[in-house]
Design an enzyme around this catalytic site. Structure first.
Site, PDB file in Angstrom:
ATOM      1  N   ILE A  83      -0.346   0.627  13.133  1.00  0.00           N
ATOM      2  CA  ILE A  83      -0.014   1.014  11.752  1.00  0.00           C
ATOM      3  C   ILE A  83       1.097   2.065  11.753  1.00  0.00           C
ATOM      4  O   ILE A  83       1.062   3.027  12.516  1.00  0.00           O
ATOM      5  CB  ILE A  83      -1.271   1.538  11.018  1.00  0.00           C
ATOM      6  CG1 ILE A  83      -2.238   0.374  10.771  1.00  0.00           C
ATOM      7  CG2 ILE A  83      -0.902   2.223   9.699  1.00  0.00           C
ATOM      8  CD1 ILE A  83      -3.534   0.760  10.081  1.00  0.00           C
ATOM      9  N   GLU A  99      -6.130  -5.237  10.634  1.00  0.00           N
ATOM     10  CA  GLU A  99      -5.120  -4.194  10.870  1.00  0.00           C
ATOM     11  C   GLU A  99      -5.503  -3.345  12.078  1.00  0.00           C
ATOM     12  O   GLU A  99      -6.327  -2.435  11.947  1.00  0.00           O
ATOM     13  CB  GLU A  99      -5.034  -3.255   9.653  1.00  0.00           C
ATOM     14  CG  GLU A  99      -4.594  -3.886   8.372  1.00  0.00           C
ATOM     15  CD  GLU A  99      -4.029  -2.845   7.405  1.00  0.00           C
ATOM     16  OE1 GLU A  99      -3.211  -3.223   6.588  1.00  0.00           O
ATOM     17  OE2 GLU A  99      -4.395  -1.650   7.487  1.00  0.00           O
ATOM     18  N   ASN A 114       0.861  -1.187   0.000  1.00  0.00           N
ATOM     19  CA  ASN A 114       0.000   0.000   0.000  1.00  0.00           C
ATOM     20  C   ASN A 114       0.899   1.240   0.000  1.00  0.00           C
ATOM     21  O   ASN A 114       1.621   1.487   0.969  1.00  0.00           O
ATOM     22  CB  ASN A 114      -0.895  -0.035   1.249  1.00  0.00           C
ATOM     23  CG  ASN A 114      -1.842   1.146   1.314  1.00  0.00           C
ATOM     24  OD1 ASN A 114      -1.811   2.026   0.456  1.00  0.00           O
ATOM     25  ND2 ASN A 114      -2.685   1.186   2.335  1.00  0.00           N
ATOM     26  N   PHE A 115       0.841   2.010  -1.089  1.00  0.00           N
ATOM     27  CA  PHE A 115       1.697   3.199  -1.196  1.00  0.00           C
ATOM     28  C   PHE A 115       1.111   4.414  -0.478  1.00  0.00           C
ATOM     29  O   PHE A 115       1.732   5.469  -0.427  1.00  0.00           O
ATOM     30  CB  PHE A 115       1.944   3.539  -2.663  1.00  0.00           C
ATOM     31  CG  PHE A 115       2.883   2.588  -3.387  1.00  0.00           C
ATOM     32  CD1 PHE A 115       3.516   1.556  -2.718  1.00  0.00           C
ATOM     33  CD2 PHE A 115       3.149   2.749  -4.740  1.00  0.00           C
ATOM     34  CE1 PHE A 115       4.394   0.694  -3.375  1.00  0.00           C
ATOM     35  CE2 PHE A 115       4.024   1.892  -5.413  1.00  0.00           C
ATOM     36  CZ  PHE A 115       4.642   0.862  -4.728  1.00  0.00           C
ATOM     37  N   LYS A 116      -0.125   4.257   0.033  1.00  0.00           N
ATOM     38  CA  LYS A 116      -0.802   5.360   0.748  1.00  0.00           C
ATOM     39  C   LYS A 116      -0.634   6.666  -0.034  1.00  0.00           C
ATOM     40  O   LYS A 116      -0.638   6.645  -1.262  1.00  0.00           O
ATOM     41  CB  LYS A 116      -0.284   5.445   2.184  1.00  0.00           C
ATOM     42  CG  LYS A 116      -0.478   4.123   2.929  1.00  0.00           C
ATOM     43  CD  LYS A 116      -0.451   4.234   4.423  1.00  0.00           C
ATOM     44  CE  LYS A 116      -0.810   2.885   5.040  1.00  0.00           C
ATOM     45  NZ  LYS A 116      -0.848   2.862   6.480  1.00  0.00           N
ATOM     46  N   HIS A 143     -10.305   0.904   4.787  1.00  0.00           N
ATOM     47  CA  HIS A 143      -8.999   1.037   5.459  1.00  0.00           C
ATOM     48  C   HIS A 143      -9.180   1.962   6.653  1.00  0.00           C
ATOM     49  O   HIS A 143      -9.950   2.927   6.593  1.00  0.00           O
ATOM     50  CB  HIS A 143      -7.960   1.597   4.477  1.00  0.00           C
ATOM     51  CG  HIS A 143      -6.567   1.450   5.006  1.00  0.00           C
ATOM     52  ND1 HIS A 143      -6.054   2.284   5.966  1.00  0.00           N
ATOM     53  CD2 HIS A 143      -5.602   0.541   4.742  1.00  0.00           C
ATOM     54  CE1 HIS A 143      -4.818   1.903   6.265  1.00  0.00           C
ATOM     55  NE2 HIS A 143      -4.520   0.844   5.538  1.00  0.00           N
ATOM     56  N   GLY A 148       2.680  -2.586  10.949  1.00  0.00           N
ATOM     57  CA  GLY A 148       4.017  -2.809  11.501  1.00  0.00           C
ATOM     58  C   GLY A 148       4.771  -3.987  10.907  1.00  0.00           C
ATOM     59  O   GLY A 148       5.820  -4.379  11.430  1.00  0.00           O
ATOM     60  N   SER A 172       4.743   1.333   5.226  1.00  0.00           N
ATOM     61  CA  SER A 172       5.958   2.085   5.572  1.00  0.00           C
ATOM     62  C   SER A 172       7.204   1.209   5.568  1.00  0.00           C
ATOM     63  O   SER A 172       8.293   1.676   5.207  1.00  0.00           O
ATOM     64  CB  SER A 172       5.789   2.773   6.928  1.00  0.00           C
ATOM     65  OG  SER A 172       5.347   1.863   7.910  1.00  0.00           O
TER      66      SER A 172
HETATM   67  O1  G3P Z   1      -2.466  -0.861   4.515  1.00  0.00           O
HETATM   68  C1  G3P Z   1      -1.313  -1.237   5.187  1.00  0.00           C
HETATM   69  C2  G3P Z   1      -1.087  -0.482   6.389  1.00  0.00           C
HETATM   70  O2  G3P Z   1      -2.081   0.241   6.960  1.00  0.00           O
HETATM   71  C3  G3P Z   1       0.013  -0.907   7.255  1.00  0.00           C
HETATM   72  O3  G3P Z   1       0.855   0.190   7.279  1.00  0.00           O
HETATM   73  O4  G3P Z   1       2.976   1.302   7.539  1.00  0.00           O
HETATM   74  O5  G3P Z   1       2.182  -0.316   9.269  1.00  0.00           O
HETATM   75  O6  G3P Z   1       2.927  -1.160   7.051  1.00  0.00           O
HETATM   76  P1  G3P Z   1       2.317  -0.018   7.827  1.00  0.00           P
END
Ligand code: G3P
Length: 222
Positions: free
Chosen positions: A146, A141, A8-10, A93, A181, A203
């Site tokens: 996150i 999630e 997910n590139f957000k 999301h 995470g 991330s």
């Molecule tokens: O959609 C994936 C996400 O919300 C997780 O984000 O930065 O914790 O990998 P991250």
């Protein structure tokens, strides 16, 4: 069914425009070494770039609205996503939460546009109140993890087990993902041991010093 990695590139500027294409190309190259399904979720306005650039890469939209084409302003419809060549869409999301009615409508209508859905939920309780049976994938999630360094799979194994057991009872064909995470092969290994069929990662990939190495670590454990 193959196990899945969704990147997910957000709305990160480091994964926007040309940088999004470069990261996606690199990810697609690495994915060819493994028997894993790679899905990239670029920001909305980059979807047409992906259509022009990639014939074989699967990409999802990060969001869509429940409205059909018609007298709506600023909405992103399922038919918009179909025209961009997206294979599917993330729904609900935690950074773009949707109402139960919106979720029901999107999950019900997506198939008629040839789109798969990945429903995101914070925990198993959401699976008791939402109508989610039409989703091909459910990603668990917890929002508080996150973007952090503690993965859901190592920090909240009980939560994942409860959610996955509910999914298995109600729709065993649904693929079970987790995100929040996730950064390392150990995080993926822990997720797999809990029954996950895949992971969502943002991330940990976008800001990695060595994108290839991170991806190889994830793919190797799926
Ligand atoms: O959609 C994936 C996400 O919300 C997780 O984000 O930065 O914790 O990998 P991250």
């Amino acid at each position: 069914m193959k196990n899945i990695v969704i990147l997910n590139f957000k709305c990160y500027k480091e994964a926007t425009g040309q940088s999004a294409l470069d990261l996606a190309r690199l990810a697609a190259e690495v994915a060819m070494e493994w028997d894993v399904r790679l899905i990239v979720a670029p920001r909305m306005v980059d979807l047409p770039l992906f259509k022009a650039e990639f014939a074989n890469l699967e990409y999802f939209a990060q969001h869509c609205d429940p409205q059909d084409d018609g007298p709506y302003t600023g909405r992103i419809t399922l038919s918009d996503l179909q025209r961009t060549g997206a294979r599917g869409v993330l729904v609900n999301h935690s950074e773009y939460p949707q109402t139960p009615a919106e979720i029901t409508t999107i999950l019900k209508n997506a198939h008629s546009y040839g789109l798969e859905t990945c429903l995101c939920v914070p925990d198993e309780r959401a699976l008791e109140t939402l109508e989610w049976r039409a989703a091909e994938m459910v990603a668990v999630e917890p929002p508080e993890l996150i973007g952090g360094n503690n993965s859901v799979s190592k920090t909240k194994p009980d939560l994942l087990m409860r959610a996955y057991s509910k999914i298995n009872q109600i729709n065993p064909k649904c693929q079970k993902l987790c995100g929040a995470g996730i950064r390392t092969s150990e995080d993926v290994m822990a997720a797999r041991q809990l029954g996950a069929d895949g992971v969502l990662i943002s991330s940990g990939f976008v800001f990695a010093k060595d994108h290839r190495a991170v991806l190889r670590g994830l793919f190797a454990r799926l």
